[in-house]
Design a protein around this motif. Structure first.
Motif, PDB file in Angstrom:
ATOM      1  N   PRO A  57       1.036  -1.134  -0.454  1.00 29.41           N
ATOM      2  CA  PRO A  57      -0.459   0.174  -0.689  1.00 29.41           C
ATOM      3  C   PRO A  57       0.978   1.146   0.331  1.00 29.41           C
ATOM      4  N   ARG A  58       2.029   0.897   0.417  1.00 25.66           N
ATOM      5  CA  ARG A  58       2.991   2.170  -0.171  1.00 25.66           C
ATOM      6  C   ARG A  58       3.372   2.669  -1.175  1.00 25.66           C
ATOM      7  N   LYS A  59       3.198   4.239  -0.934  1.00 22.20           N
ATOM      8  CA  LYS A  59       4.111   4.567  -2.632  1.00 22.20           C
ATOM      9  C   LYS A  59       5.223   4.263  -3.459  1.00 22.20           C
ATOM     10  N   SER A  60       6.445   4.342  -1.683  1.00 21.18           N
ATOM     11  CA  SER A  60       8.212   4.113  -2.184  1.00 21.18           C
ATOM     12  C   SER A  60       8.207   2.472  -2.001  1.00 21.18           C
ATOM     13  N   LEU A  61       7.352   1.667  -1.903  1.00 18.60           N
ATOM     14  CA  LEU A  61       7.457   0.008  -2.588  1.00 18.60           C
ATOM     15  C   LEU A  61       7.218  -0.018  -3.524  1.00 18.60           C
ATOM     16  N   ALA A  62       6.768   1.202  -4.317  1.00 18.43           N
ATOM     17  CA  ALA A  62       5.830   0.474  -6.064  1.00 18.43           C
ATOM     18  C   ALA A  62       7.053   0.258  -6.825  1.00 18.43           C
ATOM     19  N   THR A  63       8.317   0.087  -6.359  1.00 13.99           N
ATOM     20  CA  THR A  63       9.452   0.123  -7.251  1.00 13.99           C
ATOM     21  C   THR A  63      10.493  -1.226  -6.555  1.00 13.99           C
ATOM     22  N   ALA A  64      10.096  -1.795  -5.494  1.00 12.79           N
ATOM     23  CA  ALA A  64      10.549  -2.582  -4.343  1.00 12.79           C
ATOM     24  C   ALA A  64      10.777  -4.259  -5.894  1.00 12.79           C
ATOM     25  N   ASP A  65      11.879  -5.013  -4.895  1.00 11.22           N
ATOM     26  CA  ASP A  65      12.452  -5.273  -6.027  1.00 11.22           C
ATOM     27  C   ASP A  65      11.551  -6.293  -6.427  1.00 11.22           C
ATOM     28  N   PHE A  66      10.972  -7.117  -5.139  1.00  5.40           N
ATOM     29  CA  PHE A  66       9.948  -8.247  -5.768  1.00  5.40           C
ATOM     30  C   PHE A  66       8.778  -7.859  -6.879  1.00  5.40           C
ATOM     31  N   ILE A  67       8.440  -6.437  -7.338  1.00  8.05           N
ATOM     32  CA  ILE A  67       7.582  -5.726  -7.725  1.00  8.05           C
ATOM     33  C   ILE A  67       8.458  -5.705  -9.489  1.00  8.05           C
ATOM     34  N   ALA A  68       9.914  -5.592  -9.060  1.00 11.18           N
ATOM     35  CA  ALA A  68      10.106  -5.428 -10.739  1.00 11.18           C
ATOM     36  C   ALA A  68      10.942  -6.361 -11.177  1.00 11.18           C
ATOM     37  N   HIS A  69      10.723  -7.941 -10.777  1.00 14.92           N
ATOM     38  CA  HIS A  69      10.998  -8.895 -11.112  1.00 14.92           C
ATOM     39  C   HIS A  69       9.983  -9.164 -12.069  1.00 14.92           C
ATOM     40  N   ILE A  81       3.074  -8.465 -12.194  1.00 15.27           N
ATOM     41  CA  ILE A  81       3.013  -7.519 -10.711  1.00 15.27           C
ATOM     42  C   ILE A  81       3.322  -6.490 -10.693  1.00 15.27           C
ATOM     43  N   LYS A  82       3.617  -5.673 -11.247  1.00 12.34           N
ATOM     44  CA  LYS A  82       4.527  -5.059 -11.503  1.00 12.34           C
ATOM     45  C   LYS A  82       2.837  -3.426 -12.186  1.00 12.34           C
ATOM     46  N   ALA A  83       2.484  -4.494 -13.541  1.00 15.13           N
ATOM     47  CA  ALA A  83       1.062  -3.300 -13.757  1.00 15.13           C
ATOM     48  C   ALA A  83      -0.370  -4.298 -12.699  1.00 15.13           C
ATOM     49  N   PHE A  84       0.408  -4.778 -12.228  1.00 12.52           N
ATOM     50  CA  PHE A  84      -1.049  -4.806 -11.130  1.00 12.52           C
ATOM     51  C   PHE A  84      -0.454  -3.112  -9.737  1.00 12.52           C
ATOM     52  N   VAL A  85       0.667  -3.473 -10.211  1.00 16.43           N
ATOM     53  CA  VAL A  85       0.625  -1.913  -9.015  1.00 16.43           C
ATOM     54  C   VAL A  85       0.719  -0.423  -9.993  1.00 16.43           C
ATOM     55  N   GLU A  86       1.089  -0.956 -10.455  1.00 14.92           N
ATOM     56  CA  GLU A  86       1.070   0.206 -12.013  1.00 14.92           C
ATOM     57  C   GLU A  86      -1.022   0.815 -11.792  1.00 14.92           C
TER      58      GLU A  86
END
Lengths: 299, 294, 417
Positions: C343-355, C359-364
């Motif tokens: 839920p934190r904006k600053s975690l949108a670029t976390a490792d497990f998402i970038a991989h 999941i990145k699309a879901f965050v986006e």
């Protein structure tokens, strides 16, 4: 019924009575604490609005009025539940008795077969439901695969067709329950004295005649037990509904047990749930009393 | 000649019985076999389509995953304690009460019995909250005083876990029904010989109803072992949880971890099967005893 | 005398010792039981918290989602509720209206870090007060198979963005054999919460909403809502590109997309993870599209998080625990363990998402997310609505009839409050 005096005045009868009370005393006390008291509380709650988070509020007969006269879903659920019981009970009794007769012999490997038939009973309802969801899956399920391979049938949506769903659940329930009743019948069969059959054979009775004249009457108390147990458990059916269909499609599998759960713990309407439970109680109790009449045995 | 034909015919009969037995066994076991097969399949085989019974290779990775880091040994211990205790307590008290309800004549006997049986006719979901509160307010436990106030009672203890299984009304009913099939003459004869009521129960009845006691043990053990709702509500710490709660680890909101779930279910089912295998052996003993009777 | 005094002083000291060493126990109930999640909490976060706060003992439990309400209701009724518990944002209103939750606004004011949560804090908004610190989220997005797109002559890089494009793609992707659908263009849940959630997305996209401003009346039977339901039903009855496969139970397996039985469906991340685990080959072809756009570009995103019980006797310590589990590093670990959306904006670029681009699309997609309405009787209203949506899907009622009848029933529920 005999009067209290009948027992008290006679020394022998009094002794037997007191021993009887002593023997049932643990069960009575236990039931009082863990069953009667909760039941009484729940009966009280059926006259209240109670969401478990704030104290209950008395509403008189309002819950009963709503359920009995203005609740379509309750009526649907009652119909479904009755249908379910009517299908499960006879199928269960016939099949389990058949199985019991089948495995009631001392042949090599019989333990293995008995265990195989009992296997569904011990599989937890959640796990069993998940497997059956897989079996019933319309386009990749095992059942449809078999049907299409051997009979070239088009895929059937076992749980998705509102006219079929309840029957599919019945099938699973029978699969799951039949082993347990088999065990009961087996224990019953073992209790029938062998000399009865010997005598019948000497009289030239055929196996069918022996079954009608000895086996079935001797198993009456077991059958009575199975019917009452079956009534109680099928009328409260919840687990497989919750795990497999959630009452759908189109409310075709909504049972009273599921409705009670939903009102109590999805909507936090414990008062209404309790009222439904007591209406259900009256029905099951009434049906059980009817059975007592048919299965009266010499005490 | 004649005897050989009879021998031949009985052989065919036996063979026929085995065929029927096996066919039924196949149907009854198929779902479980599917579970067993899935539990040793590699991940990519589990959802293969069309489904295959045999795995492309056998792997125990799901068993390893299921039992490596979770507290399953502890869950097993807890389930054994609860189901085992419940079985022993039930064996004695249910048979005692069941015998009394069937064979001893006393005032209001059938009314009392119907009332007790009636308690089974209320779905668990509406008595759950009251029973929970009773368990919490159990006096002199978990910091409670005599009035059941002050502490948490039996919550999160073995005692609390046992509350609903300690005495099974269904068990009492079962014993009552089976005792009813035993002729009264046996009891009367023993009484004339001077045996007390408890003696009659202990020395005459119990041996006669052994198959029922075996059935009762199987029933109580299975019920306690398989229950899920009560342990969930009454336990809070991992050290008090039971195996059925352990199975939940593999189920999520929208999906399930199939491999480990199947593996764990297979293992969790085993103890109940063992109890069944042991219990059903006594059925044979039942034959012997009833044979003596005639 | 001296001796007596000494003994007295000594015993006073002795008696007061436990007071100094007294630890406060804070009970936390988490929802959900995935092994990875429990491991992170038990083996990493709890020891870390207890080391940093030697005066607080954390007792954590994990409750399966399906039984969460049952467990919480019994605990509250029995007066043994935990200090902190997790639930979905949609549960806020029910618990808050009954006075069982502590409003968190004043606590949040003293937590500079809270701004990082952005709009996700609104998940726990009820009558102007905030009650929830979100832990993880899920959203529903269109998921599709690139290989089937290519097969149908569509460009996998250009998923549908409007209703019309979705319908065209579903028609192009459907595969029929002997008049029977062997591959669905679009798989839709036909009942239950899932059907309601997908319709909710369409309702919002079409500019409609569930209730009026003060949540006293249902307005979802507006022309916008009816059009959304007609659009949904059209896939099944008009276009014939969707099967009526019933799946509302625990966990259906195998997922139709993994079997190649459908080209597109609306998924939550958990369902994607299942395909990833059990059909890794298929997963390589799985793509995620951003929400469709009509009058608005929007879809359902919901967050689950921690609530502070009103009954808690140690609110200050309980808040410390909430703050700790809501910290950036804790949330990174928690969400990585389950593949959920932080839920934190600053975690949108976390490792497990970038991989994982999916999941990145879901965050986006989170920026287009909207939570369920927060009203105390939401579950009951939602179930009533689901039942009527189901009737429309089965063709028992027309979409308009279904929604009108649902609105009448929901109005009755709202009036009861």
């Amino acid at each position: 019924m005999k009067t209290w005096r009948y027992y008290w005045r006679n020394g022998d009868r009094r002794h037997v009575m007191l021993m009887g009370y002593l023997f049932i005393c643990p069960v009575v006390i236990y039931s009082l604490v863990t069953a009667f008291v909760p039941m009484a509380v729940s009966f009280y709650l059926s006259f209240t609005r109670y969401n478990m988070l704030t104290p209950a509020k008395w509403v008189g007969l309002a819950n009963y009025r709503t359920i009995l006269f203005a609740d379509d879903l309750f009526r649907t659920a009652l119909r479904n539940t009755a249908q379910y019981a009517v299908e499960v009970l006879p199928a269960n009794i016939i099949l389990s008795l058949g199985l019991a007769v089948l495995v009631n012999r001392a042949i090599r490997g019989i333990t293995l077969f008995r265990t195989a038939y009992y296997l569904p009973v011990v599989t937890s309802i959640i796990a069993a439901s998940m497997i059956w969801l897989w079996i019933y899956q319309p386009d990749a399920g095992l059942l449809n695969l078999l049907l299409s391979r051997f009979f070239h049938l088009p895929p059937i949506d076992w749980l998705g067709n509102p006219r079929l769903a309840l029957h599919s659940l019945v099938l699973m329930r029978v699969w799951k329950g039949v082993g347990w009743n088999m065990v009961l019948y087996l224990a019953g069969l073992q209790g029938i004295p062998g000399y009865l059959y010997e005598a019948a054979k000497i009289d030239g009775a055929s196996p069918a005649q022996q079954f009608r004249a000895i086996t079935w009457p001797m198993l009456k108390p077991v059958t009575y037990y199975i019917i009452i147990m079956g009534l109680i458990s099928t009328f409260q059916t919840f687990g497989e509904i919750y795990a497999m269909t959630r009452g759908g499609p189109l409310d075709s599998t909504t049972t009273v047990g599921f409705l009670i759960y939903q009102r109590a713990f999805s909507y936090f309407e414990m008062g209404e749930a309790s009222a439904i439970a007591f209406i259900l109680f009256v029905i099951i109790f009434g049906l059980s009393l009817l059975n007592v009449k048919y299965f009266q045995y010499r005490g | 000649m004649n005897s050989r034909r009879r021998c031949y015919r009985s052989l065919v009969r036996i063979l026929g019985i085995y065929v029927v037995l096996s066919a039924v066994a196949l149907v009854m076991c198929a779902p479980f076999m599917w579970m067993l097969a899935s539990s040793v399949k590699p991940n990519e085989d589990i959802f293969a389509y069309p489904p295959a019974w045999l795995p492309s290779r056998i792997t125990f990775q799901h068993y390893e995953k299921a039992f490596s880091h979770s507290a399953f040994p502890r869950y097993f211990l807890n389930s054994f304690v609860v189901a085992g205790t419940a079985t022993i307590v039930n064996l004695f008290f249910c048979s005692l009460a069941g015998y009394a309800f069937a064979k001893l004549d006393f005032f209001a006997r059938d009314v009392i019995f119907m009332l007790i049986l009636g308690t089974m006719m209320i779905p668990v979901h509406v008595t759950l909250v009251p029973l929970f509160i009773i368990t919490k307010r159990f006096p002199f436990c978990g910091g409670n005083n005599a009035l059941g106030v002050g502490g948490t009672g039996l919550i999160n203890t073995y005692g609390g876990l046992l509350v609903p299984y300690l005495l099974s009304v269904f068990g009492v009913f079962m014993v009552r029904q089976f005792c009813a099939t035993i002729p009264d003459e046996l009891r009367e004869a023993a009484r004339i010989d001077g045996a007390g009521e408890f003696d009659v129960y202990w020395r005459i009845m119990l041996p006669l109803i052994k198959p029922v006691l075996a059935t009762l043990s199987i029933f109580v053990f299975t019920t306690a072992w398989d229950d899920f709702l009560w342990p969930l509500v009454i336990t809070n710490s991992d050290s008090m949880r039971t195996v059925q709660l352990g199975l939940q680890v593999f189920q999520m909101q929208h999906a399930a971890d199939w491999g480990p779930l199947m593996a764990a279910t297979v293992v969790v089912t085993m103890p109940v099967l063992v109890v069944f295998v042991i219990g059903q052996k006594h059925f044979v003993q039942g034959i012997a005893t009833t044979g003596l009777k005639g | 005398m001296k001796r007596i005094l000494a003994v007295a002083v000594f015993s006073v000291l002795l008696l007061s010792m436990p007071v100094f060493a007294q630890k406060t126990t804070v009970t936390v109930w988490f929802a959900g039981t995935p092994q990875g999640f429990m491991d992170v909490i038990n083996n990493e976060l709890v020891p870390e918290f207890e080391a940093a706060n030697p005066n607080i003992d954390l007792t954590v439990s994990f409750v399966p989602w399906g039984e969460l309400s049952t467990k919480l209701a019994t605990a509250f009724a029995g007066g043994v509720a935990p200090d902190v518990f997790m639930h979905g944002g949609a549960a806020t209103a029910g618990f808050a209206a009954s006075g069982r939750l502590e409003p968190l606004d004043s606590y949040l004011a003293g937590w500079p870090d809270a701004a990082d949560f952005g709009a996700t804090l609104e998940s726990g908004l009820y009558k102007g007060k905030r009650y929830l610190v979100p832990m993880f989220g899920a959203g529903r997005l269109l998921v599709y198979r690139a290989d089937f797109f290519r097969e149908a002559g569509l460009d996998p890089a250009k998923p549908p963005t409007t209703w019309e494009e979705l319908r065209a793609a579903a028609t192009a992707l459907a595969v029929k054999k002997d008049g029977r659908l062997v591959r669905e263009g679009l798989d839709l849940p036909i009942a239950g919460i899932d059907a309601q959630q997908i319709w909710a997305g369409l309702l919002w996209q079409n500019g409609g909403d569930f209730f009026n401003e003060d949540s006293t009346k249902a307005v979802f039977n507006s022309p916008e809502g009816v059009a959304a339901l007609e659009f949904l039903v059209g896939f099944i009855h008009k276009d014939g590109v969707t099967d009526t496969r019933y799946d509302v139970g625990q966990s259906t397996a195998p997922p139709p997309m993994a079997l190649g039985k459908t080209a597109m469906f609306f998924a939550v991340p958990e369902e994607l993870n299942q395909i990833k685990t059990y059909s890794p080959e298929v997963y390589k072809e799985v793509r995620v599209a951003l929400p469709l756009k009509r009058k608005a570009q929007v879809t359902l995103y919901s967050f689950s998080g921690l609530f502070l019980s009103k009954d808690s006797k140690h609110k200050a310590q309980a808040w410390e625990a909430i703050k700790f589990f809501g910290s950036k590093s804790s949330l990174a670990k928690i969400n990585a363990s389950m593949g959920t959306l932080p839920p934190r904006k600053s975690l949108a670029t976390a490792d497990f998402i970038a991989h994982d681009p999916n999941i990145k699309a879901f965050v986006e997609g989170m920026q287009y997310g909207k939570p369920n309405p927060n009203i105390p009787t939401w579950v009951k209203c939602r179930d009533a609505l689901s039942r009527y949506i189901e009737k429309a899907i089965f063709g028992q009622l027309s979409p308009k009839e279904a929604l009108d009848q649902a609105a009448a029933e929901v109005d009755k529920i709202l009036a009861q409050q």
